[in-house]
Design a protein around this motif. Structure first.
Motif, PDB file in Angstrom:
ATOM      1  N   SER A 218      -5.554   6.342   5.986  1.00 23.60           N
ATOM      2  CA  SER A 218      -6.034   5.364   5.123  1.00 23.60           C
ATOM      3  C   SER A 218      -5.351   5.478   3.680  1.00 23.60           C
ATOM      4  N   ASN A 219      -4.802   6.551   3.437  1.00 24.77           N
ATOM      5  CA  ASN A 219      -3.938   6.915   1.928  1.00 24.77           C
ATOM      6  C   ASN A 219      -2.770   6.020   2.177  1.00 24.77           C
ATOM      7  N   GLU A 220      -2.055   6.323   3.216  1.00 26.33           N
ATOM      8  CA  GLU A 220      -0.775   5.718   3.403  1.00 26.33           C
ATOM      9  C   GLU A 220      -1.057   4.039   3.714  1.00 26.33           C
ATOM     10  N   LEU A 221      -2.024   3.813   4.136  1.00 26.99           N
ATOM     11  CA  LEU A 221      -2.250   2.237   4.325  1.00 26.99           C
ATOM     12  C   LEU A 221      -2.533   1.700   2.843  1.00 26.99           C
ATOM     13  N   TYR A 222      -3.327   2.298   2.031  1.00 27.48           N
ATOM     14  CA  TYR A 222      -3.423   1.885   0.817  1.00 27.48           C
ATOM     15  C   TYR A 222      -2.087   1.757  -0.210  1.00 27.48           C
ATOM     16  N   GLU A 223      -1.187   3.041  -0.039  1.00 30.39           N
ATOM     17  CA  GLU A 223      -0.102   2.845  -0.761  1.00 30.39           C
ATOM     18  C   GLU A 223       0.786   1.795  -0.120  1.00 30.39           C
ATOM     19  N   ALA A 224       1.066   1.520   1.157  1.00 26.52           N
ATOM     20  CA  ALA A 224       1.643   0.363   1.680  1.00 26.52           C
ATOM     21  C   ALA A 224       1.071  -0.877   1.128  1.00 26.52           C
ATOM     22  N   ASP A 225      -0.110  -0.988   1.115  1.00 24.37           N
ATOM     23  CA  ASP A 225      -0.594  -2.303   0.730  1.00 24.37           C
ATOM     24  C   ASP A 225      -0.191  -2.592  -0.877  1.00 24.37           C
ATOM     25  N   MET A 226      -0.158  -1.465  -1.703  1.00 27.11           N
ATOM     26  CA  MET A 226       0.058  -1.512  -2.953  1.00 27.11           C
ATOM     27  C   MET A 226       1.450  -1.880  -3.176  1.00 27.11           C
ATOM     28  N   HIS A 227       2.318  -1.223  -2.246  1.00 23.50           N
ATOM     29  CA  HIS A 227       3.573  -1.399  -2.577  1.00 23.50           C
ATOM     30  C   HIS A 227       4.022  -2.961  -1.891  1.00 23.50           C
ATOM     31  N   LEU A 228       3.354  -3.519  -0.899  1.00 28.85           N
ATOM     32  CA  LEU A 228       3.701  -5.023  -0.646  1.00 28.85           C
ATOM     33  C   LEU A 228       3.152  -5.946  -1.650  1.00 28.85           C
ATOM     34  N   GLU A 229       1.942  -5.430  -2.332  1.00 26.63           N
ATOM     35  CA  GLU A 229       1.365  -6.419  -3.423  1.00 26.63           C
ATOM     36  C   GLU A 229       2.354  -6.409  -4.466  1.00 26.63           C
ATOM     37  N   GLU A 230       3.188  -5.409  -4.747  1.00 26.07           N
ATOM     38  CA  GLU A 230       4.202  -5.201  -5.797  1.00 26.07           C
ATOM     39  C   GLU A 230       5.426  -6.294  -5.639  1.00 26.07           C
ATOM     40  N   LEU A 231       5.714  -6.203  -4.116  1.00 28.74           N
ATOM     41  CA  LEU A 231       6.692  -6.929  -3.712  1.00 28.74           C
ATOM     42  C   LEU A 231       6.371  -8.501  -3.847  1.00 28.74           C
ATOM     43  N   ARG A 232       5.013  -8.831  -3.398  1.00 29.93           N
ATOM     44  CA  ARG A 232       4.374 -10.255  -3.771  1.00 29.93           C
ATOM     45  C   ARG A 232       4.599 -10.620  -5.178  1.00 29.93           C
ATOM     46  N   GLU A 233       4.216  -9.812  -5.914  1.00 30.27           N
ATOM     47  CA  GLU A 233       4.293 -10.315  -7.261  1.00 30.27           C
ATOM     48  C   GLU A 233       5.710 -10.540  -7.717  1.00 30.27           C
ATOM     49  N   ILE A 234       6.682  -9.671  -7.217  1.00 24.84           N
ATOM     50  CA  ILE A 234       7.930  -9.954  -7.667  1.00 24.84           C
ATOM     51  C   ILE A 234       8.587 -11.163  -6.843  1.00 24.84           C
ATOM     52  N   VAL A 235       8.297 -11.413  -5.977  1.00 26.04           N
ATOM     53  CA  VAL A 235       8.453 -12.522  -5.261  1.00 26.04           C
ATOM     54  C   VAL A 235       7.903 -13.986  -6.045  1.00 26.04           C
ATOM     55  N   ILE A 236       6.591 -13.939  -6.410  1.00 23.19           N
ATOM     56  CA  ILE A 236       5.881 -14.965  -6.869  1.00 23.19           C
ATOM     57  C   ILE A 236       6.338 -15.186  -8.478  1.00 23.19           C
ATOM     58  N   SER A 237       6.721 -14.073  -9.001  1.00 25.99           N
ATOM     59  CA  SER A 237       7.395 -14.523 -10.464  1.00 25.99           C
ATOM     60  C   SER A 237       8.529 -15.249 -10.287  1.00 25.99           C
ATOM     61  N   ARG A 238       9.428 -15.132  -9.125  1.00 26.16           N
ATOM     62  CA  ARG A 238      10.535 -16.127  -8.994  1.00 26.16           C
ATOM     63  C   ARG A 238      10.383 -17.317  -8.384  1.00 26.16           C
ATOM     64  N   CYS A 239       9.134 -17.525  -8.086  1.00 25.82           N
ATOM     65  CA  CYS A 239       8.831 -18.859  -7.193  1.00 25.82           C
ATOM     66  C   CYS A 239       8.727 -19.917  -8.386  1.00 25.82           C
ATOM     67  N   ARG A 240       8.754 -21.226  -7.889  1.00 26.01           N
ATOM     68  CA  ARG A 240       8.895 -22.247  -8.823  1.00 26.01           C
ATOM     69  C   ARG A 240       7.296 -22.404  -9.220  1.00 26.01           C
ATOM     70  N   LYS A 241       7.303 -23.190 -10.393  1.00 23.04           N
ATOM     71  CA  LYS A 241       5.963 -23.460 -10.844  1.00 23.04           C
ATOM     72  C   LYS A 241       4.950 -24.321  -9.897  1.00 23.04           C
ATOM     73  N   ILE A 242       3.622 -24.191  -9.612  1.00 24.94           N
ATOM     74  CA  ILE A 242       3.051 -25.196  -9.105  1.00 24.94           C
ATOM     75  C   ILE A 242       2.671 -26.427  -9.629  1.00 24.94           C
ATOM     76  N   SER A 243       3.310 -27.679  -9.349  1.00 24.03           N
ATOM     77  CA  SER A 243       3.068 -28.725 -10.140  1.00 24.03           C
ATOM     78  C   SER A 243       1.643 -29.240 -10.309  1.00 24.03           C
ATOM     79  N   THR A 244       1.401 -30.230 -11.326  1.00 30.23           N
ATOM     80  CA  THR A 244       0.278 -30.965 -11.458  1.00 30.23           C
ATOM     81  C   THR A 244      -0.311 -31.742 -10.278  1.00 30.23           C
ATOM     82  N   ASP A 245       0.603 -32.281  -9.524  1.00 29.96           N
ATOM     83  CA  ASP A 245       0.389 -32.988  -8.379  1.00 29.96           C
ATOM     84  C   ASP A 245      -0.205 -32.041  -7.311  1.00 29.96           C
TER      85      ASP A 245
END
Length: 381
Positions: A240-267
């Motif tokens: 359970s602890n290792e799954l939680y850590e993996a999930d947190m690590h994956l979340e960090e990677l998501r944030e990194i990728v999303i921060s480099r994504c283009r902006k969502i347009s008004t449309d």
């Protein structure tokens, strides 16, 4: 894990960012997924243990905490085997002492003056007893008993009761084959009585040893069971602890990728709001939960919900975009299946579907309208 992975986001990363960063993220994602698969195997093994109290060895990476628990479980099994061997050896020694005491009784019986007909196997051919094997299913004699008591090839008696049963069989066979007035029958009956008299004082010791062995085995099994449960509980916590850590690590990677994504347009924001208008209420609730997950102040369960897409982070908007897209695809597939299975009633079904759909859309519009009593959604303009 979250419902949206990184694979769907990476194609939307702005081209101006370094390709090596994207490759690095993809590599980390692959490593996390491999680790999660290993941990899930461990989860399955723990579940199997609690299902039938016996589990296969989990396949885990060498050196991990899960691997340490695996070695601990293997060590417990080895201790169980060693303890079982030790108990069996001690029990065999005690039983051998009882067999030796039984041997004294056996010698006293075989030395009786009437024991001679029972010392060797019945010579059926010499005595002309053509029907002997038809009457007697399992011949037995004291010579055969003695030979089996002294055997060293694994055929020796394991306990006193086995010998006792064969001694009785010697006399009962003789009494069965010979008439009550026959001398052999009388001799067998007499010796059987003497044997029972001599066996009776030894019986309590045999019974006590049997109970002791049964209690030792029960206690050993209970101790092993508790130890295995404790080891598996520790393993489950570690997983359970290792799954939680993996999930947190994956979340960090998501944030990194999303921060480099283009902006969502008004449309795109308008399309997200329109898509929410097409979804069932339960999917709208899930969408609101996505917003609440990244905005603690957002009350997704309140009677009146005000969702301003302009106020949401890019992370939340991307999650909503992928969620509504997937939900609409599922909805379209479900509608196709229903239509294919009900062609013969299409007219009636369509009328009912349209009526229900109108009611549902009206309910959803009411649910997501900002001025509604229950929910309102405020798309960006």
């Amino acid at each position: 894990m979250e419902e949206m992975g990184l694979d769907g986001l990476i194609p939307y990363v702005e081209t101006g960012n370094s390709g090596s960063e994207i490759e690095s993220c993809e590599h980390h994602v692959d490593q996390i997924l491999i680790k999660v698969n290993e941990l899930e195997k461990g989860v399955n093994e723990v579940e199997q243990f609690y299902h039938d109290q016996s589990k296969k060895q989990p396949s885990v990476s060498k050196g991990s905490a899960l691997g340490q628990d695996e070695r601990q479980v293997n060590g417990l099994k080895k201790l169980q085997q060693d303890g079982c061997s030790s108990r069996e050896a001690a029990a065999a020694k005690r039983m051998q002492q009882l067999i030796s005491q039984f041997g004294i009784i056996l010698r006293q019986i075989t030395q009786h003056k009437w024991a001679w007909p029972f010392l060797q196997p019945v010579d059926v051919k010499a005595l002309g007893l053509r029907d002997y094997h038809k009457v007697i299913e399992k011949p037995m004699d004291f010579g055969t008993i003695k030979k089996q008591m002294e055997a060293t090839d694994g055929t020796a008696y394991k306990n006193v009761r086995e010998i006792c049963a064969d001694v009785r069989l010697v006399f009962k066979n003789a009494m069965k084959y010979n008439d009550e007035k026959n001398q052999i029958h009388v001799m067998a009956k007499t010796l059987l009585g003497k044997f029972e008299d001599k066996w009776l004082p030894l019986l309590p010791k045999v019974t006590e040893e049997e109970k002791r062995l049964e209690q030792e085995e029960a206690e050993a099994q209970l101790a092993m069971q508790l130890a295995m449960e404790a080891a598996n509980a520790r393993m489950a916590r570690q997983i359970s602890n290792e799954l939680y850590e993996a999930d947190m690590h994956l979340e960090e990677l998501r944030e990194i990728v999303i921060s480099r994504c283009r902006k969502i347009s008004t449309d795109e924001k308008r399309k997200i709001a329109a898509a929410l208008d097409e979804l069932p209420v339960e999917d709208v609730d899930k969408a609101l939960e996505i917003v609440a997950q990244y905005d603690p102040s957002f009350q997704s369960k309140s009677d009146l919900v005000d969702l301003d897409l302009d106020a949401q982070s890019e992370c939340t908007l991307w999650r909503l975009k992928f969620f509504v897209k997937g939900a609409l695809e599922v909805q379209e597939k479900s509608a196709t299946v229903v239509d294919a299975n009900n062609n013969h009633d299409r007219s009636n079904d369509n009328n009912a579907y349209n009526n229900n759909n109108k009611k549902r859309k009206k309910a959803i519009r009411n649910a997501i309208a900002k001025t509604a009593k229950k929910r309102s959604l405020k798309p960006s303009s």
